[in-house]
Motif scaffolding. Structure first.
Motif, PDB file in Angstrom:
ATOM      1  N   GLN A 118      33.331  50.765  41.265  1.00 37.77           N
ATOM      2  CA  GLN A 118      32.440  51.564  42.078  1.00 37.77           C
ATOM      3  C   GLN A 118      33.213  52.518  42.995  1.00 37.77           C
ATOM      4  O   GLN A 118      32.699  53.536  43.413  1.00 37.77           O
ATOM      5  CB  GLN A 118      31.561  50.653  42.929  1.00 37.77           C
ATOM      6  CG  GLN A 118      30.612  49.804  42.099  1.00 37.77           C
ATOM      7  CD  GLN A 118      29.721  48.935  42.952  1.00 37.77           C
ATOM      8  OE1 GLN A 118      29.874  48.882  44.166  1.00 37.77           O
ATOM      9  NE2 GLN A 118      28.795  48.251  42.336  1.00 37.77           N
ATOM     10  N   TYR A 164      29.261  52.233  30.648  1.00 37.29           N
ATOM     11  CA  TYR A 164      28.051  52.148  31.463  1.00 37.29           C
ATOM     12  C   TYR A 164      26.832  52.380  30.576  1.00 37.29           C
ATOM     13  O   TYR A 164      26.867  53.210  29.664  1.00 37.29           O
ATOM     14  CB  TYR A 164      28.061  53.191  32.582  1.00 37.29           C
ATOM     15  CG  TYR A 164      29.216  53.048  33.541  1.00 37.29           C
ATOM     16  CD1 TYR A 164      29.148  52.163  34.607  1.00 37.29           C
ATOM     17  CD2 TYR A 164      30.390  53.784  33.360  1.00 37.29           C
ATOM     18  CE1 TYR A 164      30.210  52.018  35.484  1.00 37.29           C
ATOM     19  CE2 TYR A 164      31.456  53.646  34.232  1.00 37.29           C
ATOM     20  CZ  TYR A 164      31.357  52.760  35.294  1.00 37.29           C
ATOM     21  OH  TYR A 164      32.416  52.615  36.145  1.00 37.29           O
ATOM     22  N   TRP A 193      30.978  46.192  27.431  1.00 41.11           N
ATOM     23  CA  TRP A 193      32.296  46.758  27.719  1.00 41.11           C
ATOM     24  C   TRP A 193      33.178  45.728  28.411  1.00 41.11           C
ATOM     25  O   TRP A 193      34.369  45.625  28.105  1.00 41.11           O
ATOM     26  CB  TRP A 193      32.163  47.996  28.597  1.00 41.11           C
ATOM     27  CG  TRP A 193      33.476  48.727  28.779  1.00 41.11           C
ATOM     28  CD1 TRP A 193      33.961  49.732  28.006  1.00 41.11           C
ATOM     29  CD2 TRP A 193      34.464  48.466  29.793  1.00 41.11           C
ATOM     30  NE1 TRP A 193      35.199  50.135  28.471  1.00 41.11           N
ATOM     31  CE2 TRP A 193      35.529  49.368  29.562  1.00 41.11           C
ATOM     32  CE3 TRP A 193      34.558  47.575  30.852  1.00 41.11           C
ATOM     33  CZ2 TRP A 193      36.670  49.395  30.360  1.00 41.11           C
ATOM     34  CZ3 TRP A 193      35.692  47.591  31.653  1.00 41.11           C
ATOM     35  CH2 TRP A 193      36.728  48.500  31.413  1.00 41.11           C
ATOM     36  N   PRO A 214      35.116  55.857  40.119  1.00 46.78           N
ATOM     37  CA  PRO A 214      34.358  56.073  38.885  1.00 46.78           C
ATOM     38  C   PRO A 214      35.050  57.027  37.918  1.00 46.78           C
ATOM     39  O   PRO A 214      34.734  57.025  36.721  1.00 46.78           O
ATOM     40  CB  PRO A 214      33.032  56.659  39.392  1.00 46.78           C
ATOM     41  CG  PRO A 214      33.375  57.277  40.707  1.00 46.78           C
ATOM     42  CD  PRO A 214      34.430  56.383  41.299  1.00 46.78           C
ATOM     43  N   GLU A 241      21.940  48.752  33.020  1.00 44.78           N
ATOM     44  CA  GLU A 241      22.812  47.885  33.817  1.00 44.78           C
ATOM     45  C   GLU A 241      23.337  48.586  35.068  1.00 44.78           C
ATOM     46  O   GLU A 241      24.225  48.083  35.756  1.00 44.78           O
ATOM     47  CB  GLU A 241      23.962  47.350  32.959  1.00 44.78           C
ATOM     48  CG  GLU A 241      23.478  46.438  31.833  1.00 44.78           C
ATOM     49  CD  GLU A 241      24.604  45.696  31.128  1.00 44.78           C
ATOM     50  OE1 GLU A 241      25.542  45.256  31.815  1.00 44.78           O
ATOM     51  OE2 GLU A 241      24.542  45.567  29.886  1.00 44.78           O
ATOM     52  N   ARG A 243      35.148  44.806  39.018  1.00 47.68           N
ATOM     53  CA  ARG A 243      33.848  45.466  39.040  1.00 47.68           C
ATOM     54  C   ARG A 243      33.626  46.209  40.345  1.00 47.68           C
ATOM     55  O   ARG A 243      33.097  47.321  40.364  1.00 47.68           O
ATOM     56  CB  ARG A 243      32.743  44.436  38.809  1.00 47.68           C
ATOM     57  CG  ARG A 243      32.749  43.904  37.385  1.00 47.68           C
ATOM     58  CD  ARG A 243      31.465  43.195  37.039  1.00 47.68           C
ATOM     59  NE  ARG A 243      31.478  42.849  35.625  1.00 47.68           N
ATOM     60  CZ  ARG A 243      30.388  42.631  34.914  1.00 47.68           C
ATOM     61  NH1 ARG A 243      29.201  42.710  35.485  1.00 47.68           N
ATOM     62  NH2 ARG A 243      30.467  42.318  33.638  1.00 47.68           N
ATOM     63  N   GLU A 295      25.034  50.690  38.014  1.00 51.38           N
ATOM     64  CA  GLU A 295      26.333  51.250  38.370  1.00 51.38           C
ATOM     65  C   GLU A 295      27.501  50.375  37.941  1.00 51.38           C
ATOM     66  O   GLU A 295      28.658  50.763  38.079  1.00 51.38           O
ATOM     67  CB  GLU A 295      26.399  51.470  39.881  1.00 51.38           C
ATOM     68  CG  GLU A 295      26.225  50.195  40.691  1.00 51.38           C
ATOM     69  CD  GLU A 295      26.131  50.451  42.185  1.00 51.38           C
ATOM     70  OE1 GLU A 295      26.721  51.445  42.647  1.00 51.38           O
ATOM     71  OE2 GLU A 295      25.475  49.675  42.874  1.00 51.38           O
ATOM     72  N   TYR A 296      27.211  49.189  37.428  1.00 49.80           N
ATOM     73  CA  TYR A 296      28.286  48.285  37.041  1.00 49.80           C
ATOM     74  C   TYR A 296      28.688  48.522  35.590  1.00 49.80           C
ATOM     75  O   TYR A 296      27.919  49.046  34.788  1.00 49.80           O
ATOM     76  CB  TYR A 296      27.850  46.826  37.225  1.00 49.80           C
ATOM     77  CG  TYR A 296      27.623  46.448  38.662  1.00 49.80           C
ATOM     78  CD1 TYR A 296      28.679  46.059  39.473  1.00 49.80           C
ATOM     79  CD2 TYR A 296      26.359  46.518  39.222  1.00 49.80           C
ATOM     80  CE1 TYR A 296      28.483  45.741  40.798  1.00 49.80           C
ATOM     81  CE2 TYR A 296      26.150  46.200  40.548  1.00 49.80           C
ATOM     82  CZ  TYR A 296      27.214  45.807  41.330  1.00 49.80           C
ATOM     83  OH  TYR A 296      27.011  45.502  42.649  1.00 49.80           O
ATOM     84  N   TYR A 297      29.924  48.097  35.263  1.00 46.46           N
ATOM     85  CA  TYR A 297      30.340  48.141  33.871  1.00 46.46           C
ATOM     86  C   TYR A 297      29.356  47.355  33.024  1.00 46.46           C
ATOM     87  O   TYR A 297      28.846  46.308  33.451  1.00 46.46           O
ATOM     88  CB  TYR A 297      31.727  47.524  33.707  1.00 46.46           C
ATOM     89  CG  TYR A 297      32.873  48.419  34.146  1.00 46.46           C
ATOM     90  CD1 TYR A 297      33.042  49.681  33.593  1.00 46.46           C
ATOM     91  CD2 TYR A 297      33.794  47.978  35.087  1.00 46.46           C
ATOM     92  CE1 TYR A 297      34.099  50.488  33.981  1.00 46.46           C
ATOM     93  CE2 TYR A 297      34.854  48.781  35.484  1.00 46.46           C
ATOM     94  CZ  TYR A 297      35.003  50.032  34.924  1.00 46.46           C
ATOM     95  OH  TYR A 297      36.044  50.831  35.310  1.00 46.46           O
ATOM     96  N   SER A 298      29.107  47.820  31.809  1.00 48.04           N
ATOM     97  CA  SER A 298      28.187  47.115  30.928  1.00 48.04           C
ATOM     98  C   SER A 298      28.778  45.774  30.511  1.00 48.04           C
ATOM     99  O   SER A 298      30.004  45.596  30.468  1.00 48.04           O
ATOM    100  CB  SER A 298      27.889  47.962  29.682  1.00 48.04           C
ATOM    101  OG  SER A 298      29.030  48.016  28.828  1.00 48.04           O
TER     102      SER A 298
END
Length: 232
Positions: free
Chosen positions: A181, A129, A141, A184, A133, A177, A135-138
């Protein structure tokens, strides 16, 4: 070739379609469009300043990747949040990927081992993270994650199986994705480390089991029932 056919396949139109496709794909993956949101060609054409034909071509590509649905008489939409839909994708991956991983462990050479180690190292060192960006995965990543899983399977030496993986991966990316959420605190780092260790130890049974469990956890997290993974 007629003028119409030539125009429909012109480099300019293809470039515009590619740009609209890339924009929409990124927007869907970022969560800018919620599950089941309509993707209206007329509105999108106006937003991007392009023709309906350009937008429709981009949307058809997204449908082919599983990132949009084509609805009879209703246009296009982001895939609806459906437990059944994502469970079916997860079932397909659990059925196919452990088998391909076994083949990869059996056939992979020293170069494959080095690529697996390098891919895991990059994944482990890439932040999942980043503030910009949300709350989502970068994006970094997510790409490192894809490369690691694909590299694990590349030792199989079968391009058809790898193409199948590519299609399933894209179709499941939204689900993964959304699952992030819900859980986590999931130990993704540990799951990937165990996958790498089993693969490089040439322990096909353990590697296949760990991979199946890894995929099951994602599907279970999406439905809000993580305990289901224990029974899979």
């Amino acid at each position: 070739m007629t003028q119409t056919a030539h125009a429909s396949n012109s480099p300019g139109k293809q470039m515009l379609s590619e740009q609209v496709y890339a924009h929409l794909r990124n927007a869907i993956m970022r969560g800018d469009h919620a599950p089941a949101d309509a993707l209206k060609p007329q509105d999108l054409a106006k937003e991007h300043g392009v023709s309906l034909a350009v937008v429709r071509e981009a949307l058809v590509r997204l449908v082919g990747e599983g990132l949009a649905d084509r609805l009879p008489n209703r246009g296009f939409a982001v895939p609806a949040f459906s437990d059944r839909r994502w469970q079916e994708i997860a079932e397909a991956r659990r059925t196919i990927e452990p088998v391909v991983l076994r083949m990869s462990i059996e056939r992979g050479d020293v170069d494959w081992e080095a690529r697996v180690r390098a891919a895991h190292h990059r994944l482990a060192r890439t932040p999942a993270y980043v503030p910009e960006e949300g709350e989502y995965y970068s994006s970094a990543w997510s790409e490192a994650h894809r490369v690691f899983h694909r590299t694990l399977l590349e030792g199989c030496g079968n391009p058809v199986l790898l193409e199948t993986f590519d299609r399933m991966w894209t179709a499941s990316e939204l689900a993964r994705r959304w699952a992030a959420q819900r859980t986590p605190d999931r130990d993704a780092l540990g799951e990937h480390r165990r996958l790498e260790e089993a693969a490089l130890a040439r322990d096909a049974d353990t590697a296949a089991e760990v991979l199946a469990q890894h995929l099951t956890l994602t599907a279970a997290a999406l439905t809000g029932c993580p305990h289901q993974a224990k029974d899979a």
